[in-house]
Enzyme design. Structure first.
Site, PDB file in Angstrom:
ATOM      1  N   MET A  36       0.823  -1.140   0.155  1.00 44.71           N
ATOM      2  CA  MET A  36       0.017   0.146   0.094  1.00 44.71           C
ATOM      3  C   MET A  36       0.654   1.276  -0.198  1.00 44.71           C
ATOM      4  SD  MET A  36      -3.036  -1.261   2.580  1.00 44.71           S
ATOM      5  CE  MET A  36      -4.028   0.040   2.309  1.00 44.71           C
ATOM      6  N   HIS A  37       0.140   2.435  -0.141  1.00 40.79           N
ATOM      7  CA  HIS A  37       0.832   3.813  -0.114  1.00 40.79           C
ATOM      8  C   HIS A  37       1.630   4.195  -1.152  1.00 40.79           C
ATOM      9  CE1 HIS A  37      -1.091   2.920   3.820  1.00 40.79           C
ATOM     10  NE2 HIS A  37      -0.025   2.238   4.299  1.00 40.79           N
ATOM     11  N   ASP A  44      -2.631  -5.119   0.419  1.00 39.26           N
ATOM     12  CA  ASP A  44      -2.097  -6.316   0.833  1.00 39.26           C
ATOM     13  C   ASP A  44      -2.735  -6.912   2.117  1.00 39.26           C
ATOM     14  OD1 ASP A  44      -0.737  -4.837   2.378  1.00 39.26           O
ATOM     15  OD2 ASP A  44       1.171  -5.360   1.882  1.00 39.26           O
TER      16      ASP A  44
END
Length: 491
Positions: A79-80, A236
């Site tokens: 992520m991110h 995830d």
């Protein structure tokens, strides 16, 4: 058949699932991380695509008949990360990753500019999130910022390569700080604070929806049928939850991957941002979850194996297993903040520490200190989660660390909760991605999101709990003493 693709930090994992949701085969391709400066972490998106192509091509070579039967693809991913594209969809710069700590100043500025940020986004601003990364680019690379036409998350850039569609799902979008997490929609106010508009963002879908069709040229290369749907997928951890059946309030897991996570499904949207707890949309419609997150978990053990010259993490854990109780009680303390920390400290400047070394300590002592320190970091997160933990009956252990019964037993004792390991837990997010592909074809959540068979159960060891509590108190005191020193070193 259903294909799950998980874009991790250290590897891309690809998994085949049959119509009865049985594991068929999997393969993986390694990834590298670039660290241009201390506290920075970047990857080249082109390497993600090359690794994905290698892994899927290998699976197609080994399982051609099964691949020809794939009905849909699911995506999950780290992520991110900020993938910045220009108007021609060209990559502008390397992707800044989730464990990059350069944007602490931008977090302060963002919270000041949007006083309701925590209420809207369900999270405090931390350097790991996507929005502060864009502010850092605006402040430090203004020419590049001016060229940005689209911002995509890592797995969604893979989707663009596979389908020519710019789409994200609710769970992954929750980690940007641009999503109104309760409304499950982009927040114009949060985007405006970063110099962006909804036009810069991908279209949003639920993780169980179709979000594009596989391009004919990619299908031909991978031995798949052209036009099969690509599910919205999930970040995830949300995908891992789907994979192990954590979809109802009170269900959850511990992930010992590159990072460390405690994940709990929640009753609706109830943020705890002040405690540095993450509140996100689940990958399933109208569902939410909370997480405590630490930035270095199994990666800390990998670091320790390299430091001590052990052949592998497994070899180092064998050394740890030889230590008796007194030797473990005399081991050094380890602060596991190799890349800074999120829950509960939100401290990008924090760094790893081995404290109390003496001449009697060896590789086994260091290895024990590391797995204990990571376990204590997870206990910090468990405490930060607060009320929801009261209804938890057991937690499933997933990720690379799930292979270690030694670590699983230690976690059960430190957290004071039963720990399960399950079939397929090592597959984690890739399994969840494949399940989301099945859901995108119309299967029901009840039929798909079952809990895998339990392989082993670990219960708290009351005999070790007392001395571990004493070591945990020293662990917390050590960080308190060193916090200002970490900040001074960063300056």
């Amino acid at each position: 058949m259903f294909l799950g693709i998980d874009l991790g930090t250290s590897q891309v994992k690809v998994l085949l699932l049959d119509a009865r949701h049985g594991f068929v085969a999997s393969t993986a391709a390694a990834l590298s991380i670039q660290r241009p400066h201390s506290g920075w972490s970047e990857q080249q998106p082109q390497e993600w695509w090359a690794a994905t192509d290698r892994a899927v091509t290998q699976l197609a070579a080994e399982w051609p008949r099964e691949m020809s039967c794939v009905q849909a693809i699911g995506l999950s991913g780290q992520m991110h990360g900020a993938v910045l594209l220009d108007a021609a969809d060209r990559i502008i710069r390397p992707a800044i990753l989730w464990n990059d700590g350069r944007s602490a100043a931008q977090c302060v500025a963002l919270e000041a500019s949007v006083p309701r940020l925590r209420e809207i986004a369900g999270n405090m601003a931390m350097p790991g999130f996507t929005a502060p990364k864009l502010l850092w680019v605006r402040d430090n690379e203004p020419e590049l910022f001016g060229r940005i036409a689209t911002v995509l998350l890592p797995k969604d850039w893979l989707r663009l390569k596979m389908s020519s569609e710019k789409v994200s799902d609710m769970s992954d979008a929750s980690g940007t700080l641009w999503l109104d997490v309760a409304a499950r929609a982009w927040s114009p106010a949060l985007l405006h604070a970063c110099g962006l508009t909804p036009a810069h963002m991908p279209r949003l879908v639920e993780g169980t929806e179709s979000a594009g069709q596989l391009r004919a040229d990619i299908a031909s290369r991978w031995g798949l049928r052209a036009g099969i749907p690509i599910a919205g997928g999930g970040g995830d951890n949300a995908a891992s939850a789907v994979g192990i059946g954590a979809v109802r309030p009170g269900e959850g897991f511990i992930s010992l991957g590159t990072s460390g996570v405690i994940f709990l499904c929640s009753e609706g949207y109830h943020p705890r941002a002040a405690h540095a707890v993450h509140t996100y949309c689940h990958a399933l419609p109208q569902a939410w979850h909370q997480m405590s997150v630490m930035l270095s978990a199994a990666s800390a053990l990998r670091w320790a194996a390299k430091l001590t010259g052990a052949e592998s993490e497994a070899a180092l854990l064998k050394r740890v297993a030889l230590l008796d109780g007194p030797a473990r009680r005399r081991a050094p303390l380890f602060l596991p903040y190799l890349d800074g920390e999120r829950t509960p400290y939100n401290d990008a400047a924090a760094r790893g520490v081995l404290f109390g070394l003496d001449a009697s300590h060896d590789a086994g002592s260091v290895g024990y200190a590391v797995i204990e320190g990571v376990s204590f970091g997870l206990l910090d997160g468990w405490n930060a989660l607060g009320g929801p933990q009261a209804v938890v009956q057991a937690l499933t252990l997933v990720g690379g660390g799930a292979r270690s019964s030694l670590w699983a037993g230690l976690l059960a004792t430190v957290l004071g909760v039963r720990i399960h390991t399950c079939e397929g837990a090592h597959a984690g997010a890739a399994l969840g991605a494949a399940r989301l592909a099945s859901l995108a074809c119309g299967a029901s959540i009840t039929d798909v999101c079952s809990q895998p068979a339990v392989i082993a159960e670990f219960v708290p060891d009351d005999g070790a709990a007392d001395w571990l509590r004493l070591r945990y108190a020293r662990f917390g005191a050590l960080y308190t003493v060193l916090r200002e020193e970490f900040a001074r070193a960063e300056r």
